[in-house]
Design an enzyme around this catalytic site. Structure first.
Site, mmCIF file in Angstrom:
data_model
loop_
_atom_site.group_PDB
_atom_site.id
_atom_site.type_symbol
_atom_site.label_atom_id
_atom_site.label_comp_id
_atom_site.label_asym_id
_atom_site.label_seq_id
_atom_site.Cartn_x
_atom_site.Cartn_y
_atom_site.Cartn_z
ATOM 1 N N VAL A 138 2.502 1.764 -3.518
ATOM 2 C CA VAL A 138 1.580 2.256 -4.533
ATOM 3 C C VAL A 138 1.096 3.666 -4.202
ATOM 4 O O VAL A 138 0.956 4.522 -5.087
ATOM 5 C CB VAL A 138 0.383 1.288 -4.686
ATOM 6 N N GLU A 139 0.854 3.916 -2.923
ATOM 7 C CA GLU A 139 0.319 5.215 -2.520
ATOM 8 C C GLU A 139 1.328 6.344 -2.664
ATOM 9 O O GLU A 139 1.005 7.423 -3.169
ATOM 10 C CB GLU A 139 -0.172 5.155 -1.062
ATOM 11 N N SER A 140 2.556 6.132 -2.183
ATOM 12 C CA SER A 140 3.501 7.242 -2.105
ATOM 13 C C SER A 140 4.894 6.943 -2.640
ATOM 14 O O SER A 140 5.745 7.828 -2.642
ATOM 15 C CB SER A 140 3.638 7.686 -0.641
ATOM 16 N N VAL A 170 0.843 -1.200 0.000
ATOM 17 C CA VAL A 170 0.000 0.000 0.000
ATOM 18 C C VAL A 170 0.876 1.248 0.000
ATOM 19 O O VAL A 170 0.638 2.197 -0.758
ATOM 20 C CB VAL A 170 -0.957 -0.006 1.213
#
Length: 334
Positions: free
Chosen positions: A218-220, A215
């Site tokens: 992919v997020e940051s 996560v």
């Protein structure tokens, strides 16, 4: 039952009786009995959720088709006497152990919405009219099982007209939730940024550290200072309002990972499915509930497979050192 309830039921009566507009002289007995039946059943009806034995939409269709040929009778949910449209729906679901409300309007508020007939699945409810006065069970291939109206019998026929609402009572069966016991003990490679943080937080919440790391990736891109155009902040890209609700500083990596883990745990518990939990993390749990699955948002549709691919890659990398070590040992022993 309120006056509005009664008015809605009168509309249903008129529709079900076809061309004949009922009068109090010829319909009052049926109306009185039906209203009392509905009041009684409304006090005992329970939602479809919480059931532990898996059921499928095809079982619902089969249960409804058992009553093919049963005469339509307004106000009855007893097959021996006949069935009206909502009586058929209630009876079919009851036969597989799911309780639904008695009248069409209330049944049309049960479960979760389905956006269109193209996305309907066998077992979904097709409701018609505003207010809802008629209901059927979708059988697939553009057909429905229905008790049509007075003078007809329960049968399977093509869907006619456009449903005003479609409801899914049985949650969509998708990939199982990721909660095997060994996932929380997966060791991430030390080269993964914040590996120790993902490891300890995953152990604390019983989550895979690879899920948390995926996560974040992919997020940051593992950037603790990232801020999106929408305002999401930090390593796990948490919106400020969500961060306040969680009581965390989204720009603090330890707090952000802890907050994200709590969100993911909540979504996994609610939806019991990894895909839906990830969709809820991206688009919100309300959107997942409204659409009865992954919402049709391009960003969310792309987000779920991205995180799963990153997670699979991280899990593979986590097991690679042991494999390489075993291979090397085997070579030396030869």
């Amino acid at each position: 039952m309120t006056v509005l309830d009664a008015q809605s039921r009168i509309t249903e009566i008129r529709s079900m009786l076809g061309l004949h507009r009922p009068t109090w002289s010829d319909a009052s007995a049926h109306f009185r009995d039906a209203l009392q039946s509905e009041v009684d059943s409304a006090t005992t009806a329970t939602p479809a959720y919480g059931r532990t034995t898996p059921v499928s939409g095809t079982q619902v269709v089969a249960a409804a088709e058992k009553y093919a040929g049963t005469p339509y009778k307004f106000g009855s949910n007893v097959p021996e006497n006949g069935l009206d449209c909502s009586g058929l729906v209630q009876r079919a679901y009851a036969d597989i152990g799911i309780k639904l409300p008695r009248i069409a309007r209330d049944q049309a508020s049960s479960g979760t919405p389905v956006p269109s007939l193209a996305q309907a699945r066998p077992g979904d409810l097709l409701a018609f009219g505003r207010p809802v006065h008629h209901i059927a069970i979708y059988a697939g291939d553009g057909r429905m099982v229905v008790a049509p109206h007075t003078g007809e019998v329960v049968k399977t026929e093509p869907v006619t007209g456009t449903p005003t609402t479609i409801r899914r009572i049985i949650p969509t069966a998708t990939a199982p939730a990721v909660r095997p016991a060994n996932l929380s003990t997966t060791q991430l490679p030390e080269s993964v940024p914040y590996a120790e943080l993902f490891q300890s937080t995953g152990a604390r919440y019983g989550l895979s550290p690879a899920l948390l790391a995926a996560v974040a990736k992919v997020e940051s891109g593992y950037n603790p200072n990232a801020v999106s155009r929408a305002g999401a902040q930090g390593l796990m890209q948490i919106m400020p309002a969500t961060a306040r609700g969680l009581g965390v500083n989204a720009l603090n990596p330890a707090e952000a990972v802890d907050g994200a883990a709590r969100l993911l745990s909540k979504h996994l518990k609610k939806f019991a499915n990894l895909d839906l939990a990830l969709a809820a993390y991206n688009a919100g749990g309300g959107a997942v509930s409204r659409y009865g699955g992954i919402p049709p948002f391009p960003e969310t549709q792309a987000y779920v497979p991205k995180v799963k691919a990153a997670m699979a890659q991280l899990t593979t990398r986590a097991t690679a050192p042991a494999t390489e070590s075993a291979s090397l040992t085997g070579g030396l022993l030869k």
